[in-house]
Write a protein that holds these residues in place. Structure first.
Motif, PDB file in Angstrom:
ATOM      1  N   ASP B 107     -11.262  -5.966  -0.797  1.00  0.00           N
ATOM      2  CA  ASP B 107      -9.873  -6.357  -0.593  1.00  0.00           C
ATOM      3  C   ASP B 107      -9.708  -7.862  -0.748  1.00  0.00           C
ATOM      4  OD1 ASP B 107      -9.673  -3.996   2.142  1.00  0.00           O
ATOM      5  OD2 ASP B 107      -9.491  -3.727  -0.031  1.00  0.00           O
ATOM      6  N   GLN B 108     -10.712  -8.620  -0.265  1.00  0.00           N
ATOM      7  CA  GLN B 108     -10.612 -10.068  -0.369  1.00  0.00           C
ATOM      8  C   GLN B 108     -10.634 -10.508  -1.821  1.00  0.00           C
ATOM      9  OE1 GLN B 108     -10.344 -12.202   2.437  1.00  0.00           O
ATOM     10  NE2 GLN B 108      -9.784 -13.646   0.861  1.00  0.00           N
ATOM     11  N   LYS B 111      -7.343  -9.867  -3.202  1.00  0.00           N
ATOM     12  CA  LYS B 111      -6.315 -10.769  -2.696  1.00  0.00           C
ATOM     13  C   LYS B 111      -6.506 -12.192  -3.238  1.00  0.00           C
ATOM     14  CE  LYS B 111      -3.759 -11.524   1.442  1.00  0.00           C
ATOM     15  NZ  LYS B 111      -3.460 -11.010   2.733  1.00  0.00           N
TER      16      LYS B 111
END
Lengths: 117, 204
Positions: B107-108, B111
């Motif tokens: 997810d990082q 993002k």
């Protein structure tokens, strides 16, 4: 017995301590009782750090020698350099090696290349 | 110059890229470029942190910040080994009771891929007063474009790495996967599962 005042005995002792702490910051150079404590701490730090000084500088020299040696393409690292110096019985200490690393790097490379062979 | 065309390609991040450049003293510093494509995250971050601290210079002094400017490119192509993509979590606590938040590497990266490398390097720097100034010297970009094309850049050559042998169980699994892929190729090429296994075999 007659009353005896102690006079200036305490003051003379405290001015000597105050002179010692004359460059300290804030209340540490102004308030008598704080000055006494701070002098004790300062002297203790000086005692302990006289040995730390030697350790710190050796640490710094090792880091600097490591950096200089790794920039040279031929030789690998500080550890291999020290091993080679010991094998060749070359008694240069880390202080001198670090100064060589800063001032006369080619000399250091000569030494390390020589000891590798 | 191609660099000028590249620099006008990302106007949105110009401010972030040039932020705080004035605060950094002494432009006797070199600009080193790290290419993160195909590098393992932690090993790359370790090298970056030594350069940023200035520990590769023989004039290193622990009380002053003398590290070079580091530009990291292709941050979205950095590798991690094992299952860290799904299993490595970045956790932080907001201060409110019970509010421990977490976010996985996947997810990082979706993002903000630059944060992954930035966190890795920052957590490798010594925690002292120079840490924030060293943070300013790190410039990370997800692609290979950066606005510093007019500066004298030096590419950083990563030291050679000894990759250890695969552990026996992993090696057997890989051989099994390769054999299955070969069988699938010989069978039918149009099945979806076959294509996935081919892709896996190619990656391993």
């Amino acid at each position: 017995m007659t009353r005896i005042r102690r006079g200036y005995i305490a003051r003379r002792r405290r001015t000597k301590i105050r002179l010692f702490a004359s460059s300290f910051r804030g209340a540490h150079s102004r308030l008598t009782r704080t000055i006494i404590q701070q002098k004790i701490k300062a002297l203790f730090s000086a005692y302990r750090d006289r040995d730390r000084h030697k350790r710190n500088f050796r640490c710094l020299w090792v880091t600097r020698i490591n950096a200089a040696i790794r920039e040279n393409a031929a030789s690998c690292s500080y550890s291999t350099l020290i091993n080679n110096l010991y094998k060749r019985q070359l008694l240069l200490n880390r202080k001198i090696l670090a100064q060589l690393a800063i001032l006369n790097r080619n000399c250091l490379y000569l030494i390390s290349n020589d000891t590798i062979k | 110059m191609a660099s000028q065309a590249a620099s006008s390609a990302f106007n949105g991040n110009m401010k972030k890229a040039l932020a705080g450049l004035k605060r950094i003293n002494l432009d006797g510093l070199r600009w080193r470029v790290f290419d993160a494509k195909g590098q393992v995250l932690g090993r790359l971050a370790s090298q970056i942190s030594t350069v940023i601290q200035g520990k590769d210079k023989p004039t290193y002094a622990p009380y002053r910040d003398d590290g070079d400017m580091c530009i990291v490119l292709n941050a979205k192509d950095v590798h991690v080994t094992g299952k860290k993509m799904t299993d490595k979590f970045y956790r932080w606590h907001t201060g409110y009771i019970g509010h421990l938040k977490e976010r996985s590497l996947k997810d990082q990266m979706a993002k903000d891929p630059t944060e992954v490398i930035r966190k890795a390097v920052l957590r490798m720097l010594p925690r002292n007063k120079l840490r924030d100034d060293r943070d300013l010297k790190l410039r990370i970009f997800p692609d290979s474009e950066h606005p510093f094309g007019d500066r004298p850049l030096e590419a950083y050559v990563m030291p050679p790495r000894r990759v250890r042998e695969m552990q026996p169980r992993a090696r057997r699994a890989m051989i099994r996967a390769q054999k299955k892929a070969e069988q699938q190729e010989q069978g039918g090429n149009d099945k979806r599962k076959g294509k996935k296994r081919e892709v896996e075999a190619e990656l391993t």
